[in-house]
Design an enzyme around this catalytic site. Structure first.
Site, PDB file in Angstrom:
ATOM      1  N   ILE A  67      10.697  19.896   5.431  1.00  0.00           N
ATOM      2  CA  ILE A  67      11.869  19.308   6.082  1.00  0.00           C
ATOM      3  C   ILE A  67      11.630  17.804   6.247  1.00  0.00           C
ATOM      4  CG2 ILE A  67      13.499  19.470   8.003  1.00  0.00           C
ATOM      5  CD1 ILE A  67      12.279  22.211   8.675  1.00  0.00           C
ATOM      6  N   PRO A  68      11.636  17.049   5.142  1.00  0.00           N
ATOM      7  CA  PRO A  68      11.477  15.599   5.273  1.00  0.00           C
ATOM      8  C   PRO A  68      12.690  15.000   5.982  1.00  0.00           C
ATOM      9  CG  PRO A  68      11.813  16.222   2.967  1.00  0.00           C
ATOM     10  CD  PRO A  68      11.776  17.479   3.761  1.00  0.00           C
ATOM     11  N   HIS A  69      12.432  14.032   6.843  1.00  0.00           N
ATOM     12  CA  HIS A  69      13.525  13.454   7.610  1.00  0.00           C
ATOM     13  C   HIS A  69      13.210  11.999   7.946  1.00  0.00           C
ATOM     14  CE1 HIS A  69      10.676  15.522  10.243  1.00  0.00           C
ATOM     15  NE2 HIS A  69      10.899  14.582  11.131  1.00  0.00           N
ATOM     16  N   ALA A  70      14.287  11.249   8.128  1.00  0.00           N
ATOM     17  CA  ALA A  70      14.157   9.831   8.452  1.00  0.00           C
ATOM     18  C   ALA A  70      15.169   9.473   9.521  1.00  0.00           C
ATOM     19  CB  ALA A  70      14.405   8.985   7.201  1.00  0.00           C
ATOM     20  N   MET A 105      16.795  15.183   5.615  1.00  0.00           N
ATOM     21  CA  MET A 105      17.826  14.629   6.503  1.00  0.00           C
ATOM     22  C   MET A 105      17.632  13.142   6.732  1.00  0.00           C
ATOM     23  SD  MET A 105      18.098  17.384   9.602  1.00  0.00           S
ATOM     24  CE  MET A 105      16.378  17.246  10.050  1.00  0.00           C
TER      25      MET A 105
END
Length: 158
Positions: A67-70, A105
């Site tokens: 779940i990569p997110h920034a 996301m």
């Protein structure tokens, strides 16, 4: 939590074998380009933020899921993309299992609490082995999107 607020059918991608996605850097680059296109953001900015977050700790949560997110300053609307990769990619997950399901996301810096709740809900939903098996078995993007976007398909891992 339904995924509809973050995803739409065009944001669910069955990555083909010809698309560069054979390592974590390529997957993050692909996710950044798709998030930027959907969110009206500069791709380089999203890429750099995803890479910075990944450098803190792997977003590979185990069982083949990442779940990569920034968090992005002045982002008007949180956005996401779901990628099903053609083969597993090493994300440095604690369980050592390569990642083939990616929920990426870009979220507003102003929505920290909502972002944390969303991460927990996504991890919970993707923690359901039967649900993930159905995602992995979906025949095409339409079937994949239906599973992700139809609240009737949601069942908690609990």
């Amino acid at each position: 939590m339904p995924f509809r607020p973050l995803l739409a059918p065009g944001r669910v991608v069955l990555v083909d074998a010809a698309t560069p996605a054979s390592n974590r850097a390529e997957v993050l680059d692909l996710a950044a380009r798709l998030l930027a296109a959907k969110g009206g953001l500069p791709p380089r900015q999203v890429h750099d933020l995803l890479v910075q977050r990944e450098a803190l700790a792997s977003t590979g949560i185990g069982f083949g899921i990442a779940i990569p997110h920034a968090r992005v300053a002045d982002l008007a609307e949180d956005t996401g993309v779901f990628l099903r990769l053609p083969r597993g990619v090493d994300f440095g997950a604690a369980d050592g299992i390569d990642v083939d399901l990616v929920f990426a996301m870009a979220v507003s810096e102003a929505h920290v609490q909502a972002h944390l709740r969303r991460l927990a809900a996504i991890a919970d939903r993707l923690g359901n082995p039967a649900f993930c098996a159905s995602l992995r078995a979906a025949a095409d993007e339409t079937a994949l999107a239906t599973l992700l976007l139809d609240a009737d398909h949601y069942q908690s891992a609990a």
